[in-house]
Design an enzyme around this catalytic site. Structure first.
Site, mmCIF file in Angstrom:
data_model
loop_
_atom_site.group_PDB
_atom_site.id
_atom_site.type_symbol
_atom_site.label_atom_id
_atom_site.label_comp_id
_atom_site.label_asym_id
_atom_site.label_seq_id
_atom_site.Cartn_x
_atom_site.Cartn_y
_atom_site.Cartn_z
ATOM 1 N N TYR A 156 0.838 -1.200 0.000
ATOM 2 C CA TYR A 156 0.000 0.000 0.000
ATOM 3 C C TYR A 156 0.871 1.248 0.000
ATOM 4 O O TYR A 156 0.660 2.179 -0.792
ATOM 5 C CB TYR A 156 -0.889 -0.045 1.239
ATOM 6 C CG TYR A 156 -1.791 1.144 1.469
ATOM 7 C CD1 TYR A 156 -2.829 1.440 0.603
ATOM 8 C CD2 TYR A 156 -1.628 1.951 2.593
ATOM 9 C CE1 TYR A 156 -3.687 2.511 0.840
ATOM 10 C CE2 TYR A 156 -2.474 3.022 2.844
ATOM 11 C CZ TYR A 156 -3.503 3.299 1.963
ATOM 12 O OH TYR A 156 -4.341 4.355 2.206
ATOM 13 N N ALA A 158 4.023 1.483 -0.907
ATOM 14 C CA ALA A 158 4.782 1.560 -2.152
ATOM 15 C C ALA A 158 3.955 2.213 -3.259
ATOM 16 O O ALA A 158 4.441 3.087 -3.992
ATOM 17 C CB ALA A 158 5.224 0.165 -2.581
#
Length: 258
Positions: A156, A158
């Site tokens: 998430y 990233a």
């Protein structure tokens, strides 16, 4: 006149949570509103609510994880209303995964919904604005976790950190087109999706909101309608020349330590 009088606003991921709150706020401020989502029932119910309140509104069924559907959502609104003046990307996936246990499939799902969908929706909306030589505004709903986040949010974070970078890049690229693009790093917010996440991944009970509020500085979680008012301001001329800003909408202070 409202802040968005005579504007056409597309809210991707607009059938529930923050997106639905943005759609309601935009309609109250005079906008014609289009919302997208995968499930017709909440989308059509929201459109009925908005139209009964006197607004123009439409629902577009779309899976924002699919680049063609993300671009197609913009095309549908242009076909219906002739243009898109404002775009809000609020669709999001928050399923959990650490660096060590995230599968390629989970990683790809996060990238698809949290980054690829907004990228190609922005591509289509900006192309329309440039072709018309018209100004426009975009707001991306990001997350305060894009600064680092918890270990269980690895894919998430990233993807959302990528969206923050994309927001700045696109804002810089299209500032001379008078297209303003900003992002909002929202903190912990009481939405339907967060309720499902807390119950599914953290075993939360019916009182999880109250327990969470006790641990927060302001004594409450963020509310979708509060975020929506801020988004409407950023979409409107009242936010002036601001572009390329990724604003922390949270009650915890980045870098602050106790």
């Amino acid at each position: 006149m409202g802040l968005l009088e005579d504007k056409v606003v597309l809210v991707n991921g607009g059938t529930q949570g923050v997106g639905a709150a943005v759609a309601r706020a935009a309609a109250r401020e005079g906008a014609t509103v289009a919302v997208t989502g995968r499930r017709p029932e909440p989308g059509e119910a929201l459109v009925t609510e908005l139209t009964e309140a006197g607004a123009k509104a439409m629902y577009v069924r779309a899976d924002l994880a699919d680049a063609q559907q993300a671009r197609g959502s913009v095309a549908r609104v242009i076909e219906a209303y002739g243009r898109v003046d404002c775009l809000v990307n609020s669709a999001g996936l928050t399923s959990r995964g650490t660096l060590l246990d995230t599968t390629p499939e989970l990683f790809d799902a996060h990238i698809a919904i949290n980054l690829k969908g907004p990228f190609f929706a922005m591509q289509a909306a900006v192309a329309d604005m440039v072709a018309r030589k018209a100004p426009g505004t975009i707001v991306n709903i990001i997350t305060s976790s894009e600064h680092g986040g918890q270990p269980f949010l690895a894919p998430y974070v990233a993807a959302k950190a990528g969206l923050a970078g994309l927001t700045r890049n696109a804002a810089h690229a299209h500032r001379w087109d008078r297209i303003r693009i900003n992002g909002l790093n929202i903190g912990w917010t009481a939405t339907e999706g967060e309720d499902a996440t807390q119950r599914t991944f953290h075993g939360a009970g019916d009182d999880w909101r109250e327990r969470a509020a006790e641990r927060l500085p302001m004594g409450k979680l963020g509310r979708p309608d509060e975020i929506a008012d801020f988004v409407v301001l950023l979409l409107s001329d009242r936010s002036g020349v601001v572009t390329g800003s990724v604003i922390d909408w949270d009650q915890n202070v980045l870098g602050g330590l106790d």
